[in-house]
Write an enzyme that holds these catalytic residues in place. Structure first.
Site, PDB file in Angstrom:
ATOM      1  N   SER A 123       0.809  -1.220   0.000  1.00 56.95           N
ATOM      2  CA  SER A 123       0.000   0.000   0.000  1.00 56.95           C
ATOM      3  C   SER A 123       0.841   1.268   0.000  1.00 56.95           C
ATOM      4  CB  SER A 123      -0.944   0.004   1.209  1.00 56.95           C
ATOM      5  OG  SER A 123      -0.221  -0.105   2.420  1.00 56.95           O
ATOM      6  N   ASP A 365      -2.576   6.353  11.585  1.00 53.56           N
ATOM      7  CA  ASP A 365      -1.768   5.929  10.440  1.00 53.56           C
ATOM      8  C   ASP A 365      -0.466   6.718  10.422  1.00 53.56           C
ATOM      9  OD1 ASP A 365      -0.638   5.141   8.093  1.00 53.56           O
ATOM     10  OD2 ASP A 365      -2.336   5.671   6.806  1.00 53.56           O
ATOM     11  N   HIS A 368       1.612   5.461   6.120  1.00 57.18           N
ATOM     12  CA  HIS A 368       1.398   6.117   4.829  1.00 57.18           C
ATOM     13  C   HIS A 368       1.641   7.618   4.967  1.00 57.18           C
ATOM     14  CE1 HIS A 368      -0.990   2.356   4.807  1.00 57.18           C
ATOM     15  NE2 HIS A 368      -0.428   2.238   3.615  1.00 57.18           N
TER      16      HIS A 368
END
Length: 397
Positions: A123, A365, A368
Site C-alpha cells: 500500500s 496511520d 502512509h
C-alpha cells in the site's frame, strides 16, 4: 551550480536548433552535439548525491492541492479529514551541493512516451503512485483501464503520451501463502523464495520501468522456504527452526527477486528501480497500542537514528542493487530510489488520526503519507533517475 544551469540552457538551445534547422544535411552533426550535451548534464548530475541532504522550507507548497487533484484517496487526504496545520506540505528536499528540480510532468511524459511503468509493492507503493497521478494530472488526465475486485492492482493509460502506468499489489514480491487454522486466517505467511508472486512476474515482459518496494509485511511472523524446505522464520522462536532477523530475511527475498529480473529472457529494455524503506513514525506505542505521530515539523539530520532497523533495511536494499549492477545482463539496468534518510526526517508527514478511520477508531496511520506532502519528493527523485537513464538510451538497445 552555474555550470549545471549553463549546460541545461545549452541543451534547450540546441534542442530548438535541431528541431527548426533549415539544413537537413547538418541534422546528424547537430544530434551528435546534442547527445554530447545530454551526457554532459548526466555527468553533472551524477556528481551529486541526490539522497543526502536536508529539508528546507518552501512556501510555494505542493504542485497540487487536495482540490486540484480529484484522485487523492480519502485516507491520505489529510486536509479533507480535518488536519489543521499546513506547514508539513511546505518543505522541499535540498541535496547537499546541488539542487533537486521540481517534478515536471511534461519532461516526464517525454521520457516515458510509449512505455509502461509498474509500481510493484504494497500500500505504500500505491501511495507513491497516487502522488505521481496527482503530479501528472496537471498535464494529462489518464483513463482507468483496469481495476481488480479489491482495487489493489490498477492500470491507467495516458493516450496523448501513449504511456501506461500500473500499480501491482504484492506483499512480499515472492510467492506467499497465508496459514489457515480451523478455517480462519492467521496473518502468518509462508514465503517461497524460489517462486515469484505471479501478480507481477507474469506482467514483467511488458514492463519498461519496474519500481519495486518491500519490507512492511516482514514485521510479523513469517516462515521462509526454498524448494519446499524451511530455511528459517521471523518472530517464531520455535525449536529446530532457524531464527531470522527482519533485515536478513528481506535481503534473501530482494536477492532472488533481482536475480529473477536480471535473468528474465523475455523482458524488454527494463530499468528496475528499488525504492528503499519508507519508515513509520509511531511514538508512545505501536500501531495497535495507541501509537501516534503528531509532530508538525521535520527533524534535522542529527535527530535521526542511522543505527536503527529502518536504516539497516535501507542499507541491505542498497547493497543488493550494488551487487546486481556489475552482473546486469544486456538490456537490464538497476537503480536505487533511496528515500529512507529523507523520510526519517519527516514524522510530520503522516495522516496520524486524519485518515477517516471510520472502521478503526483509535488507530493512527503513521505508515502512509499525507497528500500533498513529503511523499511528493519521491517523484522528484524518480524523474531525476529517469532523466539520467534517458540521456544514455541513445546506445541502449
Amino acid at each position: 551550480m552555474n555550470r549545471f544551469f549553463y549546460t541545461v540552457g545549452l541543451i534547450f538551445l540546441f534542442s530548438f536548433f535541431i528541431l527548426y534547422s533549415p539544413k537537413t544535411s547538418d541534422l546528424s552533426n547537430n544530434v551528435d552535439l546534442h547527445q554530447q550535451l545530454l551526457i554532459s548534464l548526466q555527468k553533472e548530475e551524477e556528481r551529486c548525491d541526490l539522497f543526502s541532504g536536508y529539508w528546507v522550507q518552501d512556501l510555494r507548497g505542493s504542485q497540487y492541492t487536495n482540490v486540484s487533484c480529484s484522485s487523492i484517496p480519502e485516507s491520505k487526504n489529510c486536509f479533507m479529514q480535518g488536519r489543521p496545520d499546513a506547514g508539513f506540505s511546505q518543505w522541499r528536499w535540498k541535496p547537499d551541493g546541488c539542487e533537486l528540480p521540481r517534478f515536471d510532468p511534461g519532461t516526464f511524459f517525454e521520457i516515458v512516451r510509449g512505455k509502461t511503468m509498474a509500481f510493484i509493492g504494497d500500500s505504500v507503493a500505491r501511495n507513491h503512485v497516487e502522488s505521481l497521478l496527482c503530479l501528472l494530472s496537471s498535464e494529462e488526465m489518464p483513463l482507468g483501464i483496469y481495476k481488480d475486485t479489491e482495487d489493489r492492482t490498477r492500470t491507467w493509460y495516458f493516450p496523448h503520451s501513449n504511456f501506461t502506468l500500473m500499480v501491482i499489489w504484492t506483499r512480499f514480491l515472492v510467492l506467499d501463502e497465508e496459514r489457515v487454522i480451523n478455517g480462519s486466517v492467521t496473518g502468518v505467511f509462508d514465503l517461497h523464495l524460489d517462486k515469484m508472486d505471479k501478480n507481477w512476474a507474469n506482467k514483467l515482459p511488458e514492463i519498461d520501468y519496474a519500481i519495486l518496494s518491500d519490507a512492511h509485511w516482514f514485521f510479523r511472523k513469517n516462515y521462509l522456504y526454498e524448494k519446499g524446505k524451511n530455511i528459517g522464520c521471523i518472530f517464531c522462536g520455535e525449536p529446530g527452526i532457524k531464527s531470522l532477523d527482519i533485515d536478513s530475511a528481506l535481503q534473501m527475498v530482494i536477492k532472488v527477486v533481482l536475480n529473477y529480473i536480471n535473468n528474465c529472457k523475455k523482458c524488454r529494455n527494463i530499468l528496475t528501480v528499488l525504492r528503499t524503506f519508507s519508515p513509520a513514525h509511531f511514538a508512545d506505542g505501536a500501531w495497535d497500542t495507541g501509537g501516534s505521530c503528531n509532530r508538525t515539523h521535520p527533524l534535522g539530520e542529527k535527530e535521526i537514528d542511522l543505527a536503527s532497523l529502518d536504516w539497516k533495511i535501507r542499507s541491505i536494499q542498497v547493497e543488493e542493487i550494488k551487487r546486481v549492477r556489475p552482473v546486469a545482463r544486456r538490456r537490464k539496468k538497476f537503480e536505487v530510489l533511496d528515500v529512507t534518510k529523507a523520510m526519517l526526517m519527516r514524522p510530520d508527514g503522516h495522516p496520524n488520526s486524519y485518515w477517516g478511520n471510520k472502521w478503526m477508531k483509535g488507530y493512527n496511520d503513521c505508515v502512509h503519507w499525507c497528500m500533498p506532502g513529503p511523499i511528493d519528493a519521491w517523484n522528484d527523485f524518480l524523474i531525476a533517475l529517469l532523466r539520467r537513464h534517458a540521456f544514455t538510451d541513445f546506445t541502449w538497445s
